[in-house]
Design an enzyme around this catalytic site. Structure first.
Site, PDB file in Angstrom:
ATOM      1  N   LEU A  10       1.896  -7.944   8.864  1.00  0.00           N
ATOM      2  CA  LEU A  10       1.492  -7.325   7.603  1.00  0.00           C
ATOM      3  C   LEU A  10       2.472  -7.733   6.511  1.00  0.00           C
ATOM      4  CD1 LEU A  10       0.636  -3.728   8.880  1.00  0.00           C
ATOM      5  CD2 LEU A  10      -0.804  -5.781   8.785  1.00  0.00           C
ATOM      6  N   ALA A  11       1.976  -8.519   5.559  1.00  0.00           N
ATOM      7  CA  ALA A  11       2.899  -9.073   4.561  1.00  0.00           C
ATOM      8  C   ALA A  11       2.293  -9.109   3.164  1.00  0.00           C
ATOM      9  CB  ALA A  11       3.317 -10.478   4.981  1.00  0.00           C
ATOM     10  N   ARG A  17       9.482  -2.645  -5.104  1.00  0.00           N
ATOM     11  CA  ARG A  17      10.887  -2.225  -5.220  1.00  0.00           C
ATOM     12  C   ARG A  17      11.854  -3.410  -5.236  1.00  0.00           C
ATOM     13  NH1 ARG A  17      10.785   2.073  -0.468  1.00  0.00           N
ATOM     14  NH2 ARG A  17       8.845   0.963   0.005  1.00  0.00           N
ATOM     15  N   GLN A  79      -5.555 -10.213   1.513  1.00  0.00           N
ATOM     16  CA  GLN A  79      -5.861  -8.818   1.210  1.00  0.00           C
ATOM     17  C   GLN A  79      -5.645  -8.588  -0.286  1.00  0.00           C
ATOM     18  OE1 GLN A  79      -3.005  -5.888   2.382  1.00  0.00           O
ATOM     19  NE2 GLN A  79      -4.476  -4.212   2.476  1.00  0.00           N
ATOM     20  N   GLY A  84      -3.267  -0.454   1.551  1.00  0.00           N
ATOM     21  CA  GLY A  84      -2.505   0.196   2.610  1.00  0.00           C
ATOM     22  C   GLY A  84      -2.486  -0.606   3.906  1.00  0.00           C
ATOM     23  N   ASP A 109       8.286  -6.972   6.968  1.00  0.00           N
ATOM     24  CA  ASP A 109       9.553  -6.766   6.257  1.00  0.00           C
ATOM     25  C   ASP A 109      10.655  -6.265   7.188  1.00  0.00           C
ATOM     26  OD1 ASP A 109       8.531  -4.232   6.660  1.00  0.00           O
ATOM     27  OD2 ASP A 109       8.742  -3.566   4.588  1.00  0.00           O
ATOM     28  N   ASN A 231      13.170  -3.159   1.704  1.00  0.00           N
ATOM     29  CA  ASN A 231      12.271  -2.750   0.629  1.00  0.00           C
ATOM     30  C   ASN A 231      12.826  -3.025  -0.762  1.00  0.00           C
ATOM     31  OD1 ASN A 231      10.071  -1.477   2.242  1.00  0.00           O
ATOM     32  ND2 ASN A 231      11.790  -0.244   2.943  1.00  0.00           N
TER      33      ASN A 231
HETATM   34  C1  UD1 Z   1       5.483   1.683   6.885  1.00  0.00           C
HETATM   35  C2  UD1 Z   1       4.873   2.745   7.812  1.00  0.00           C
HETATM   36  C3  UD1 Z   1       5.962   3.735   8.175  1.00  0.00           C
HETATM   37  C4  UD1 Z   1       7.127   3.028   8.813  1.00  0.00           C
HETATM   38  C5  UD1 Z   1       7.641   1.912   7.912  1.00  0.00           C
HETATM   39  C6  UD1 Z   1       8.666   1.077   8.641  1.00  0.00           C
HETATM   40  C7  UD1 Z   1       2.522   2.968   7.170  1.00  0.00           C
HETATM   41  C8  UD1 Z   1       1.524   3.772   6.452  1.00  0.00           C
HETATM   42  N1  UD1 Z   1       3.786   3.401   7.133  1.00  0.00           N
HETATM   43  O1  UD1 Z   1       5.902   2.340   5.697  1.00  0.00           O
HETATM   44  O2  UD1 Z   1       5.443   4.721   9.062  1.00  0.00           O
HETATM   45  O3  UD1 Z   1       8.168   3.942   9.080  1.00  0.00           O
HETATM   46  O4  UD1 Z   1       6.557   1.029   7.538  1.00  0.00           O
HETATM   47  O5  UD1 Z   1       9.203   0.111   7.802  1.00  0.00           O
HETATM   48  O6  UD1 Z   1       2.176   1.957   7.778  1.00  0.00           O
HETATM   49  N2  UD1 Z   1       1.367  -4.106   3.674  1.00  0.00           N
HETATM   50  C9  UD1 Z   1       0.222  -4.877   3.571  1.00  0.00           C
HETATM   51  N3  UD1 Z   1      -0.827  -4.388   2.851  1.00  0.00           N
HETATM   52  C10 UD1 Z   1      -0.789  -3.186   2.255  1.00  0.00           C
HETATM   53  C11 UD1 Z   1       0.382  -2.401   2.362  1.00  0.00           C
HETATM   54  C12 UD1 Z   1       1.453  -2.909   3.093  1.00  0.00           C
HETATM   55  O7  UD1 Z   1       0.152  -5.983   4.101  1.00  0.00           O
HETATM   56  O8  UD1 Z   1      -1.792  -2.815   1.634  1.00  0.00           O
HETATM   57  C13 UD1 Z   1       2.519  -4.655   4.442  1.00  0.00           C
HETATM   58  C14 UD1 Z   1       3.761  -4.779   3.594  1.00  0.00           C
HETATM   59  O9  UD1 Z   1       3.836  -6.085   3.024  1.00  0.00           O
HETATM   60  C15 UD1 Z   1       4.888  -4.536   4.596  1.00  0.00           C
HETATM   61  C16 UD1 Z   1       4.252  -3.659   5.659  1.00  0.00           C
HETATM   62  O10 UD1 Z   1       2.840  -3.760   5.470  1.00  0.00           O
HETATM   63  O11 UD1 Z   1       5.354  -5.729   5.187  1.00  0.00           O
HETATM   64  C17 UD1 Z   1       4.680  -2.213   5.521  1.00  0.00           C
HETATM   65  O12 UD1 Z   1       4.308  -1.746   4.233  1.00  0.00           O
HETATM   66  P1  UD1 Z   1       5.286  -0.863   3.350  1.00  0.00           P
HETATM   67  O13 UD1 Z   1       4.578  -0.551   2.082  1.00  0.00           O
HETATM   68  O14 UD1 Z   1       6.625  -1.454   3.276  1.00  0.00           O
HETATM   69  O15 UD1 Z   1       5.270   0.448   4.246  1.00  0.00           O
HETATM   70  P2  UD1 Z   1       6.374   1.570   4.341  1.00  0.00           P
HETATM   71  O16 UD1 Z   1       6.191   2.530   3.233  1.00  0.00           O
HETATM   72  O17 UD1 Z   1       7.687   0.956   4.526  1.00  0.00           O
HETATM   73 CA    CA Z   2       8.584  -1.152   4.439  1.00  0.00          CA
END
Ligand code: UD1
Ligand code: CA
Length: 454
Positions: A10-11, A17, A79, A84, A109, A231
């Site tokens: 997931l990236a 931030r 995406q 989310g 990440d 982050n």
């Molecule tokens: C997420 C988790 C959280 C966990 C944390 C660990 C969820 C809802 N929450 O939170 O429980 O403790 O990671 O680091 O999953 N991304 C996408 N598409 C999106 C949103 C995010 O590809 O629409 C990717 C981001 O690029 C990232 C990863 O998913 O690499 C996590 O997303 P991020 O927004 O950093 O989630 P956290 O709030 O850190």
């Molecule tokens: Ca994160």
């Protein structure tokens, strides 16, 4: 395993931030993109195929990073917009042919994740619907909280949706999951976004599976460094430092002396032999290699360079070059652009070597510029020698033979050749070729008069 293992990274998140125009997972740690580390760990864990969920900015860069990381089978799924982590997984699943067995999901990440942890999670995922990595972390934390029912996870609550009791839980969701793919597909289809961030949370699948009677198994890691998330730039610096410490430690355990790991900056793909010593404030990167018992530093930068055994590079910059066994470079030299400093050659104070080959035993020890030159074995290049390689429109070569003596402050106006055993006097301006064993002096340099017979 019936099918070859697949993973989703997931990236696509905006990474707001980071306050950057560059996608978050392309930010650099120890000379590699954040995404490189995740793909490397997946490759090393035996994952055969990866889908990287990316956004418009990231998409064009994914295949280059995958290639660098040595991962042959990486596809992207775009995406836009990002709704989310659950929505991201839905997009990945649409891009993948359904298969039975395990599907790994990894947050993009978390650059410190390693293959051993991924393998352990895969082990624990057998016969359960989902295994996921958890970690105990000091509070406060922005990670999702693990709500347990004994040895099972019953729910993950995102920090922003948590009540005070849930916020006090110190077991966190790391962002690393091994799902039964069929069950994941069914759960993701049911996700809703009725939460604080109006997002589809992947983490909501946990409660869905658990309340349907499925087992969600926590895989608790002791070492929270493995799952550090990045982050913002503060976390980036922190993760970089931890990665660097890990790389230094690996080399030290393999017999390399690193005098000060805190000021030694190493990239992940180096070959450093035993009994090498690295002195403080030194950076080594690219796919460089350093042979046994060489000494590097202090205050040096070495990139994409091969250094032999028992060589010394001190207070110098060496890029894209080769330094032979027993050669010495520095202090305060700059060697670059595919230069070769052969066995036992000596490059000294304030010397720049560009696209040049110095044969074995050549000495160029003081205040010299050698560009587009080749210098035969054992030749001595006096202080202040300059190859005038640029005529205002193009670069020209200087060829110097073996056992020659280039006097101090000689200017060699290229293209020009100086033969084996030839000599140029101090201050010569050499504009014509000098035959072997000839001696020239002056401006323009001319052969020394033979003494008239008496
Ligand atoms: C997420 C988790 C959280 C966990 C944390 C660990 C969820 C809802 N929450 O939170 O429980 O403790 O990671 O680091 O999953 N991304 C996408 N598409 C999106 C949103 C995010 O590809 O629409 C990717 C981001 O690029 C990232 C990863 O998913 O690499 C996590 O997303 P991020 O927004 O950093 O989630 P956290 O709030 O850190
Ligand atoms: Ca994160």
């Amino acid at each position: 395993m019936s099918v070859s293992l697949r993973a989703v990274v997931l990236a696509a998140g905006k990474g707001t931030r980071m306050k950057s125009t560059r996608p978050k997972v392309l930010h650099d740690l120890c000379g590699r993109a954040m995404l490189w580390y995740v793909l490397r760990a997946l490759r090393d864990a035996g994952v055969a195929h990866v889908v990287v969920v990316s956004n418009d900015e990231l998409e064009p860069h994914v295949s280059a990073v995958a290639q660098q990381a040595g991962h042959a089978s990486v596809q992207t799924a775009r995406q836009e917009p990002q709704l989310g982590t659950g929505h991201a997984v839905r997009i990945a699943l649409e891009a993948l042919e359904p298969a039975e067995g395990t599907l790994l999901i990894v947050n993009g990440d978390m650059p410190l994740v390693d293959a051993a942890l991924i393998r352990r999670m895969m082990q624990e995922s057998r016969r359960v619907a989902l295994s996921l990595v958890t970690v105990r972390m000091p509070l406060p934390s922005s990670f999702g909280r693990i709500v347990r029912d004994g040895n099972r996870v019953s729910r993950i609550v995102e920090e922003r949706d948590a009540d005070d009791g849930e916020r006090a839980i110190d077991e966190m969701n790391a962002g690393l999951y091994a799902y039964d793919e069929t069950k994941l597909r069914a759960a993701v289809a049911e996700l809703r976004n009725d939460n604080a961030q109006r997002e589809y949370y992947l983490t909501d699948t946990v409660e869905m599976l658990a309340s349907a009677g499925e087992t969600v198994a926590p895989v608790l890691v002791e070492d929270s460094v493995l799952v550090l998330g990045v982050n913002d730039r503060v976390e980036l610096a922190h993760a970089s430092a931890r990665l660097n410490a890990r790389i230094c430690e690996r080399h030290m355990r393999a017999g390399v002396t690193i005098v000060d790991p805190h000021t030694t900056y190493l990239e992940p793909e180096l070959e450093i032999a035993a009994d090498v010593t690295i002195l403080p404030n030194t950076a080594i990167g690219g796919k460089s290699s350093i042979g046994q018992a060489s000494e590097i530093g202090p205050n040096s930068r070495i990139y994409r360079t091969r250094i032999g055994r028992h060589a010394v590079v001190s207070e110098s910059v060496v890029m894209d070059s080769e330094i032979g066994d027993y050669a010495t470079v520095g202090p305060w030299s700059h060697v670059r652009s595919h230069s070769v400093v052969a066995t036992g050659a000596r490059v000294g104070n304030y010397v720049e070597i560009k696209a040049s080959k110095l044969g074995a035993g050549v000495r160029a020890r003081h205040l010299t510029y050698l560009g587009d030159a080749s210098i035969g074995a054992r030749t001595n290049v006096g202080a202040g020698t300059i190859t005038c390689n640029f005529d205002g429109s193009k670069k020209n070569r200087t060829e110097i033979g073996e056992d020659a003596f280039i006097g101090s402050n000689s200017s060699l106006v290229a293209p020009v050749r100086v033969g084996d055993g030839a000599l140029t006097g101090a201050g010569s301006v050499v504009i014509d070729d000098v035959p072997a064993h000839e001696r020239v002096v002056g401006n323009p340099a001319r052969p020394l008069r033979k003494k008239a017979p008496t």
